[in-house]
Design a protein around this motif. Structure first.
Motif, PDB file in Angstrom:
ATOM      1  N   VAL A 106      24.980  44.999  47.113  1.00  0.00           N
ATOM      2  CA  VAL A 106      24.954  43.538  47.018  1.00  0.00           C
ATOM      3  C   VAL A 106      26.013  43.122  46.005  1.00  0.00           C
ATOM      4  CG1 VAL A 106      23.589  41.507  46.368  1.00  0.00           C
ATOM      5  CG2 VAL A 106      22.509  43.420  47.592  1.00  0.00           C
ATOM      6  N   VAL A 107      26.848  42.149  46.380  1.00  0.00           N
ATOM      7  CA  VAL A 107      27.905  41.658  45.500  1.00  0.00           C
ATOM      8  C   VAL A 107      27.542  40.250  45.030  1.00  0.00           C
ATOM      9  CG1 VAL A 107      30.370  41.159  45.269  1.00  0.00           C
ATOM     10  CG2 VAL A 107      29.617  43.005  46.777  1.00  0.00           C
ATOM     11  N   GLU A 108      27.505  40.067  43.708  1.00  0.00           N
ATOM     12  CA  GLU A 108      27.174  38.767  43.129  1.00  0.00           C
ATOM     13  C   GLU A 108      28.229  38.387  42.094  1.00  0.00           C
ATOM     14  OE1 GLU A 108      22.553  38.648  42.387  1.00  0.00           O
ATOM     15  OE2 GLU A 108      23.335  40.647  41.887  1.00  0.00           O
ATOM     16  N   ARG A 109      28.656  37.138  42.106  1.00  0.00           N
ATOM     17  CA  ARG A 109      29.591  36.690  41.066  1.00  0.00           C
ATOM     18  C   ARG A 109      28.801  36.347  39.817  1.00  0.00           C
ATOM     19  NH1 ARG A 109      32.015  32.729  43.546  1.00  0.00           N
ATOM     20  NH2 ARG A 109      33.977  33.743  44.084  1.00  0.00           N
ATOM     21  N   THR A 110      29.215  36.900  38.680  1.00  0.00           N
ATOM     22  CA  THR A 110      28.540  36.639  37.408  1.00  0.00           C
ATOM     23  C   THR A 110      29.371  35.775  36.454  1.00  0.00           C
ATOM     24  OG1 THR A 110      29.413  38.701  36.443  1.00  0.00           O
ATOM     25  CG2 THR A 110      27.269  38.819  37.559  1.00  0.00           C
ATOM     26  N   ASP A 111      30.683  35.811  36.581  1.00  0.00           N
ATOM     27  CA  ASP A 111      31.586  34.992  35.761  1.00  0.00           C
ATOM     28  C   ASP A 111      32.609  34.353  36.686  1.00  0.00           C
ATOM     29  OD1 ASP A 111      30.726  37.472  34.094  1.00  0.00           O
ATOM     30  OD2 ASP A 111      31.371  36.053  32.564  1.00  0.00           O
ATOM     31  N   THR A 171      41.316  25.882  42.530  1.00  0.00           N
ATOM     32  CA  THR A 171      40.807  24.630  41.971  1.00  0.00           C
ATOM     33  C   THR A 171      40.861  23.521  43.017  1.00  0.00           C
ATOM     34  OG1 THR A 171      41.542  25.273  39.759  1.00  0.00           O
ATOM     35  CG2 THR A 171      41.099  22.932  40.119  1.00  0.00           C
ATOM     36  N   GLU A 172      41.934  23.492  43.776  1.00  0.00           N
ATOM     37  CA  GLU A 172      42.097  22.493  44.833  1.00  0.00           C
ATOM     38  C   GLU A 172      41.147  22.756  45.990  1.00  0.00           C
ATOM     39  OE1 GLU A 172      43.404  19.340  47.115  1.00  0.00           O
ATOM     40  OE2 GLU A 172      43.863  19.761  45.018  1.00  0.00           O
ATOM     41  N   CYS A 173      40.903  24.029  46.279  1.00  0.00           N
ATOM     42  CA  CYS A 173      40.088  24.398  47.442  1.00  0.00           C
ATOM     43  C   CYS A 173      39.147  25.528  47.047  1.00  0.00           C
ATOM     44  CB  CYS A 173      41.002  24.818  48.599  1.00  0.00           C
ATOM     45  SG  CYS A 173      40.106  25.375  50.058  1.00  0.00           S
ATOM     46  N   GLN A 174      37.949  25.189  46.613  1.00  0.00           N
ATOM     47  CA  GLN A 174      37.038  26.205  46.101  1.00  0.00           C
ATOM     48  C   GLN A 174      36.452  27.078  47.197  1.00  0.00           C
ATOM     49  OE1 GLN A 174      34.420  25.208  42.922  1.00  0.00           O
ATOM     50  NE2 GLN A 174      35.818  23.716  42.040  1.00  0.00           N
ATOM     51  N   GLY A 175      36.738  26.719  48.453  1.00  0.00           N
ATOM     52  CA  GLY A 175      36.358  27.604  49.550  1.00  0.00           C
ATOM     53  C   GLY A 175      37.042  28.949  49.457  1.00  0.00           C
ATOM     54  N   LEU A 176      38.179  28.998  48.762  1.00  0.00           N
ATOM     55  CA  LEU A 176      38.880  30.263  48.569  1.00  0.00           C
ATOM     56  C   LEU A 176      38.040  31.235  47.745  1.00  0.00           C
ATOM     57  CD1 LEU A 176      42.484  28.927  47.838  1.00  0.00           C
ATOM     58  CD2 LEU A 176      41.740  30.153  49.888  1.00  0.00           C
ATOM     59  N   CYS A 177      37.331  30.716  46.745  1.00  0.00           N
ATOM     60  CA  CYS A 177      36.475  31.570  45.917  1.00  0.00           C
ATOM     61  C   CYS A 177      35.288  32.086  46.727  1.00  0.00           C
ATOM     62  CB  CYS A 177      35.993  30.807  44.691  1.00  0.00           C
ATOM     63  SG  CYS A 177      37.311  30.356  43.538  1.00  0.00           S
ATOM     64  N   ARG A 178      34.702  31.222  47.536  1.00  0.00           N
ATOM     65  CA  ARG A 178      33.598  31.650  48.396  1.00  0.00           C
ATOM     66  C   ARG A 178      34.076  32.729  49.366  1.00  0.00           C
ATOM     67  NH1 ARG A 178      33.290  27.476  51.545  1.00  0.00           N
ATOM     68  NH2 ARG A 178      34.328  28.579  53.236  1.00  0.00           N
ATOM     69  N   ALA A 207      34.628  30.220  32.529  1.00  0.00           N
ATOM     70  CA  ALA A 207      34.666  31.578  31.984  1.00  0.00           C
ATOM     71  C   ALA A 207      36.123  32.009  31.793  1.00  0.00           C
ATOM     72  CB  ALA A 207      33.939  32.544  32.914  1.00  0.00           C
ATOM     73  N   ARG A 208      36.337  33.019  30.959  1.00  0.00           N
ATOM     74  CA  ARG A 208      37.707  33.488  30.722  1.00  0.00           C
ATOM     75  C   ARG A 208      38.171  34.433  31.818  1.00  0.00           C
ATOM     76  NH1 ARG A 208      38.647  38.534  29.406  1.00  0.00           N
ATOM     77  NH2 ARG A 208      36.959  39.867  28.704  1.00  0.00           N
ATOM     78  N   ARG A 209      37.246  34.848  32.699  1.00  0.00           N
ATOM     79  CA  ARG A 209      37.554  35.806  33.748  1.00  0.00           C
ATOM     80  C   ARG A 209      36.620  35.563  34.931  1.00  0.00           C
ATOM     81  NH1 ARG A 209      34.421  41.176  31.257  1.00  0.00           N
ATOM     82  NH2 ARG A 209      32.311  40.418  31.707  1.00  0.00           N
ATOM     83  N   CYS A 210      36.908  36.228  36.054  1.00  0.00           N
ATOM     84  CA  CYS A 210      35.944  36.302  37.140  1.00  0.00           C
ATOM     85  C   CYS A 210      35.370  37.715  37.141  1.00  0.00           C
ATOM     86  CB  CYS A 210      36.609  36.023  38.488  1.00  0.00           C
ATOM     87  SG  CYS A 210      37.031  34.279  38.747  1.00  0.00           S
ATOM     88  N   ALA A 211      34.077  37.827  37.365  1.00  0.00           N
ATOM     89  CA  ALA A 211      33.437  39.141  37.385  1.00  0.00           C
ATOM     90  C   ALA A 211      32.371  39.158  38.476  1.00  0.00           C
ATOM     91  CB  ALA A 211      32.820  39.471  36.025  1.00  0.00           C
ATOM     92  N   TYR A 212      32.186  40.341  39.059  1.00  0.00           N
ATOM     93  CA  TYR A 212      31.260  40.510  40.168  1.00  0.00           C
ATOM     94  C   TYR A 212      30.375  41.723  39.901  1.00  0.00           C
ATOM     95  CZ  TYR A 212      34.733  37.508  42.386  1.00  0.00           C
ATOM     96  OH  TYR A 212      35.604  36.468  42.651  1.00  0.00           O
ATOM     97  N   ARG A 213      29.070  41.524  39.990  1.00  0.00           N
ATOM     98  CA  ARG A 213      28.129  42.634  39.837  1.00  0.00           C
ATOM     99  C   ARG A 213      27.923  43.264  41.216  1.00  0.00           C
ATOM    100  NH1 ARG A 213      23.885  40.045  38.339  1.00  0.00           N
ATOM    101  NH2 ARG A 213      24.165  40.240  36.083  1.00  0.00           N
ATOM    102  N   ILE A 214      28.124  44.574  41.305  1.00  0.00           N
ATOM    103  CA  ILE A 214      27.909  45.308  42.558  1.00  0.00           C
ATOM    104  C   ILE A 214      26.697  46.216  42.372  1.00  0.00           C
ATOM    105  CG2 ILE A 214      28.859  47.003  44.166  1.00  0.00           C
ATOM    106  CD1 ILE A 214      31.271  44.920  42.182  1.00  0.00           C
ATOM    107  N   THR A 215      25.640  45.937  43.105  1.00  0.00           N
ATOM    108  CA  THR A 215      24.382  46.684  42.970  1.00  0.00           C
ATOM    109  C   THR A 215      24.100  47.475  44.226  1.00  0.00           C
ATOM    110  OG1 THR A 215      23.528  44.857  41.597  1.00  0.00           O
ATOM    111  CG2 THR A 215      21.932  46.474  42.420  1.00  0.00           C
TER     112      THR A 215
END
Length: 208
Positions: free
Chosen positions: A187-192, A165-172, A198-206
């Protein structure tokens, strides 16, 4: 509150999201009345709260969700200390210094993750190894196959949420990390995203 059944209910709400009394009763093979009693105790402790949701005609359906205190039962590792350190880095070295710190952390994690996933020969094997790593780090990770032939990497908890939350570069950085670990054949995409509500973090891997 040390009731094992209550802790299991909290875990179920954390990993599967809002549930009805019927959902919980079926999952834990308990009567609706037993589930109701556990939820009443959890609500009294401020850990869960009901939400009435209208689904078409008829009476709204009651779901149970974790409160902020309920989510706090799954701790954010060294939250305030990490936030203080990030703020100090920003003050002393500016945004460029903070970015260098993120890059160093990403490089170190990439080396460690590649060491764990290096023997994997398929995307699924890499994902299984990655899920194991993330789960041990406290992310309550799991992986599911999608109908389109890809995968969904799910993280039901973020043990560094305050820092992110303090440093959103961590999520990137984590998104980049997953792409580098899993390789160029997908290809990895964040969906949540927890930070987006969102209640979670989720990543679509195609697969490509």
């Amino acid at each position: 509150m040390n009731d094992r059944a209550a802790d299991r209910i909290l875990f179920q709400l954390k990993t599967r999201g809002p549930q009805t009394i019927g959902d919980l009763g079926a999952h834990f093979s308990m009567t609706g009345e037993a589930a109701r009693q556990h939820l009443a105790k959890l609500a009294e402790a401020g850990l869960v709260t009901p939400e009435d949701r209208r689904q078409g005609r008829g009476r709204p359906k009651r779901y149970w969700v974790l409160t902020e205190e309920g989510h706090a039962r799954f701790p954010d590792s060294h939250a305030q200390l990490t936030v203080d350190l990030l703020q100090s880095v920003r003050v002393l070295f500016g945004e460029a210094g903070l970015e260098r710190l993120i890059e160093k952390r990403e490089a170190e994690n990439l080396a460690a993750y590649r060491a764990e996933t290096g023997k994997a020969r398929t995307l699924k094997q890499k994902l299984d190894a990655l899920v194991g790593l993330r789960d041990r780090e406290g992310y309550m990770a799991e992986c599911a196959e999608t109908d389109e032939g890809g995968f969904l990497l799910i993280e039901n908890h973020c043990p560094v949420c305050a820092a992110a939350t303090e440093c959103q570069g961590l999520c990137r950085s984590e998104l980049n990390l997953f792409q580098d670990v899993l390789g160029p054949d997908c290809v990895v995409e964040r969906t949540d995203h927890i930070l987006s509500g969102a209640r979670r973090c989720a990543y679509r891997i195609t697969p490509k």
